[in-house]
Design a protein around this motif. Sequence first.
Motif, PDB file in Angstrom:
ATOM      1  N   HIS A   1       0.664  -1.165  -0.016  1.00 36.96           N
ATOM      2  CA  HIS A   1      -0.122   0.190   0.075  1.00 36.96           C
ATOM      3  C   HIS A   1       0.860   1.216  -0.157  1.00 36.96           C
ATOM      4  O   HIS A   1       0.643   2.155  -0.727  1.00 36.96           O
ATOM      5  CB  HIS A   1      -0.873   0.094   0.939  1.00 36.96           C
ATOM      6  CG  HIS A   1      -2.151  -0.716   1.196  1.00 36.96           C
ATOM      7  ND1 HIS A   1      -2.817  -1.428   0.497  1.00 36.96           N
ATOM      8  CD2 HIS A   1      -1.480  -1.928   1.926  1.00 36.96           C
ATOM      9  CE1 HIS A   1      -3.245  -2.912   0.487  1.00 36.96           C
ATOM     10  NE2 HIS A   1      -2.729  -3.406   2.239  1.00 36.96           N
ATOM     11  N   VAL A   2       1.677   1.078   0.549  1.00 40.18           N
ATOM     12  CA  VAL A   2       2.999   2.486   0.220  1.00 40.18           C
ATOM     13  C   VAL A   2       4.210   2.629   0.116  1.00 40.18           C
ATOM     14  O   VAL A   2       4.747   1.124   0.469  1.00 40.18           O
ATOM     15  CB  VAL A   2       2.466   3.416   1.800  1.00 40.18           C
ATOM     16  CG1 VAL A   2       1.024   3.959   1.827  1.00 40.18           C
ATOM     17  CG2 VAL A   2       3.368   2.235   3.194  1.00 40.18           C
ATOM     18  N   ARG A   3       4.518   3.591   0.203  1.00 38.02           N
ATOM     19  CA  ARG A   3       6.961   2.590  -0.102  1.00 38.02           C
ATOM     20  C   ARG A   3       7.490   3.095   1.062  1.00 38.02           C
ATOM     21  O   ARG A   3       7.118   4.160   2.414  1.00 38.02           O
ATOM     22  CB  ARG A   3       6.671   4.470  -1.329  1.00 38.02           C
ATOM     23  CG  ARG A   3       8.568   4.123  -1.761  1.00 38.02           C
ATOM     24  CD  ARG A   3       8.846   5.370  -2.541  1.00 38.02           C
ATOM     25  NE  ARG A   3       9.658   5.803  -2.770  1.00 38.02           N
ATOM     26  CZ  ARG A   3       9.914   6.959  -2.269  1.00 38.02           C
ATOM     27  NH1 ARG A   3       9.568   8.037  -2.513  1.00 38.02           N
ATOM     28  NH2 ARG A   3      10.994   7.288  -2.289  1.00 38.02           N
ATOM     29  N   LEU A   4       7.861   1.647   1.080  1.00 39.81           N
ATOM     30  CA  LEU A   4       8.874   1.919   2.508  1.00 39.81           C
ATOM     31  C   LEU A   4      10.393   2.238   2.640  1.00 39.81           C
ATOM     32  O   LEU A   4      11.399   1.820   1.809  1.00 39.81           O
ATOM     33  CB  LEU A   4       8.265   0.320   3.466  1.00 39.81           C
ATOM     34  CG  LEU A   4       9.185   0.141   4.679  1.00 39.81           C
ATOM     35  CD1 LEU A   4       8.235   0.839   5.430  1.00 39.81           C
ATOM     36  CD2 LEU A   4       9.250  -1.090   4.760  1.00 39.81           C
ATOM     37  N   GLU A   5      10.501   2.927   3.881  1.00 38.74           N
ATOM     38  CA  GLU A   5      11.941   2.721   3.605  1.00 38.74           C
ATOM     39  C   GLU A   5      11.761   2.978   5.003  1.00 38.74           C
ATOM     40  O   GLU A   5      11.646   3.151   6.328  1.00 38.74           O
ATOM     41  CB  GLU A   5      12.768   4.042   3.167  1.00 38.74           C
ATOM     42  CG  GLU A   5      12.596   5.352   1.738  1.00 38.74           C
ATOM     43  CD  GLU A   5      11.819   6.450   1.893  1.00 38.74           C
ATOM     44  OE1 GLU A   5      13.249   6.717   2.277  1.00 38.74           O
ATOM     45  OE2 GLU A   5      11.571   7.198   0.775  1.00 38.74           O
ATOM     46  N   ALA A   6      13.749   1.764   5.427  1.00 37.72           N
ATOM     47  CA  ALA A   6      13.579   1.854   6.661  1.00 37.72           C
ATOM     48  C   ALA A   6      14.969   2.347   6.978  1.00 37.72           C
ATOM     49  O   ALA A   6      16.405   1.998   5.990  1.00 37.72           O
ATOM     50  CB  ALA A   6      13.396   0.670   7.810  1.00 37.72           C
ATOM     51  N   PHE A   7      15.501   2.709   8.377  1.00 39.40           N
ATOM     52  CA  PHE A   7      17.427   2.867   8.827  1.00 39.40           C
ATOM     53  C   PHE A   7      17.178   2.243  10.540  1.00 39.40           C
ATOM     54  O   PHE A   7      15.804   2.828  11.310  1.00 39.40           O
ATOM     55  CB  PHE A   7      18.103   3.604   8.256  1.00 39.40           C
ATOM     56  CG  PHE A   7      17.270   5.431   8.742  1.00 39.40           C
ATOM     57  CD1 PHE A   7      17.691   5.960   9.683  1.00 39.40           C
ATOM     58  CD2 PHE A   7      16.726   5.763   7.995  1.00 39.40           C
ATOM     59  CE1 PHE A   7      16.855   6.917   9.741  1.00 39.40           C
ATOM     60  CE2 PHE A   7      15.474   7.125   8.587  1.00 39.40           C
ATOM     61  CZ  PHE A   7      15.883   7.749   9.973  1.00 39.40           C
ATOM     62  N   ARG A   8      18.089   2.812  10.881  1.00 42.89           N
ATOM     63  CA  ARG A   8      18.283   2.082  11.857  1.00 42.89           C
ATOM     64  C   ARG A   8      18.442   3.194  12.476  1.00 42.89           C
ATOM     65  O   ARG A   8      18.023   3.339  13.488  1.00 42.89           O
ATOM     66  CB  ARG A   8      19.699   1.195  12.681  1.00 42.89           C
ATOM     67  CG  ARG A   8      19.540  -0.526  12.309  1.00 42.89           C
ATOM     68  CD  ARG A   8      19.851  -0.880  13.291  1.00 42.89           C
ATOM     69  NE  ARG A   8      19.257  -2.700  12.688  1.00 42.89           N
ATOM     70  CZ  ARG A   8      18.571  -3.714  13.085  1.00 42.89           C
ATOM     71  NH1 ARG A   8      17.821  -2.978  13.716  1.00 42.89           N
ATOM     72  NH2 ARG A   8      18.172  -4.466  12.656  1.00 42.89           N
ATOM     73  N   PHE A   9      19.603   4.084  12.299  1.00 46.76           N
ATOM     74  CA  PHE A   9      20.163   4.966  12.824  1.00 46.76           C
ATOM     75  C   PHE A   9      20.822   6.170  12.095  1.00 46.76           C
ATOM     76  O   PHE A   9      21.010   5.556  10.700  1.00 46.76           O
ATOM     77  CB  PHE A   9      21.435   4.943  14.714  1.00 46.76           C
ATOM     78  CG  PHE A   9      20.847   4.078  14.750  1.00 46.76           C
ATOM     79  CD1 PHE A   9      19.988   4.408  15.895  1.00 46.76           C
ATOM     80  CD2 PHE A   9      21.369   3.281  15.830  1.00 46.76           C
ATOM     81  CE1 PHE A   9      20.087   4.157  17.387  1.00 46.76           C
ATOM     82  CE2 PHE A   9      20.840   2.382  16.293  1.00 46.76           C
ATOM     83  CZ  PHE A   9      20.291   2.843  17.587  1.00 46.76           C
ATOM     84  N   LYS A  10      21.143   7.540  11.951  1.00 50.03           N
ATOM     85  CA  LYS A  10      21.238   8.355  11.483  1.00 50.03           C
ATOM     86  C   LYS A  10      22.209   9.421  12.827  1.00 50.03           C
ATOM     87  O   LYS A  10      21.480   9.207  13.953  1.00 50.03           O
ATOM     88  CB  LYS A  10      20.765   9.201  10.285  1.00 50.03           C
ATOM     89  CG  LYS A  10      19.940   8.786   9.812  1.00 50.03           C
ATOM     90  CD  LYS A  10      18.753  10.384   8.665  1.00 50.03           C
ATOM     91  CE  LYS A  10      18.139   8.701   7.124  1.00 50.03           C
ATOM     92  NZ  LYS A  10      17.372   9.311   6.929  1.00 50.03           N
ATOM     93  N   ASP A  11      22.680  10.527  12.329  1.00 50.47           N
ATOM     94  CA  ASP A  11      23.704  11.488  12.939  1.00 50.47           C
ATOM     95  C   ASP A  11      22.258  12.276  13.259  1.00 50.47           C
ATOM     96  O   ASP A  11      22.353  12.782  14.642  1.00 50.47           O
ATOM     97  CB  ASP A  11      24.668  11.950  12.354  1.00 50.47           C
ATOM     98  CG  ASP A  11      26.347  11.198  12.287  1.00 50.47           C
ATOM     99  OD1 ASP A  11      26.430  10.815  13.401  1.00 50.47           O
ATOM    100  OD2 ASP A  11      26.726  12.129  11.051  1.00 50.47           O
TER     101      ASP A  11
END
Length: 164
Positions: A55-65
């Motif tokens: 249903h939606v575009r997904l982006e995932a990450f653990r950590f960023k500055d």
Amino acid sequence: MKTVFVTVGTTSFDELIERITSSEVTQELKIRGYERLVLQVGRGSVLPAADSCSHVRLEAFRFKDSIAEDMRQADLVVSHAGAGSCLEALGAGKPLLVVVNDKLMDNHQLELARQLHMDNHLLYCTCSTLKETLRDMDLSVLQPFPPRQPKNFANFLDKALGVK
């Protein structure tokens, strides 16, 4: 493209990540006009693949500055109930839905979410009521969070310590 940004801060909250990426919740997001879901999953064990979400575009990450840019680009922020994450989202002027981890004992986070909700600064729910909360939410009732005033604290300390 209407975007939801989800953050769990530096902790892990796998139940939230699993629930927000479930077919029924992403379908509700789509119905509400959201097309993109960005997840900051912290140190949890769940890191969904980009193609795992319907249903939606997904982006995932653990950590960023810094997640400031992710918040700035979001049309809605969904956050765990940590004070730092809540204040960052409110300070960015974004509509905020806080998901309280009801599995924690002596959950002080619930107190913060309730108070900020009573002051009309955010909406809150648990993982089990997330879909219904998204379906029924009215973001127009939310009031802007007052801007930070660090001088007030400095003046308080000066007075308390007898400097002023």
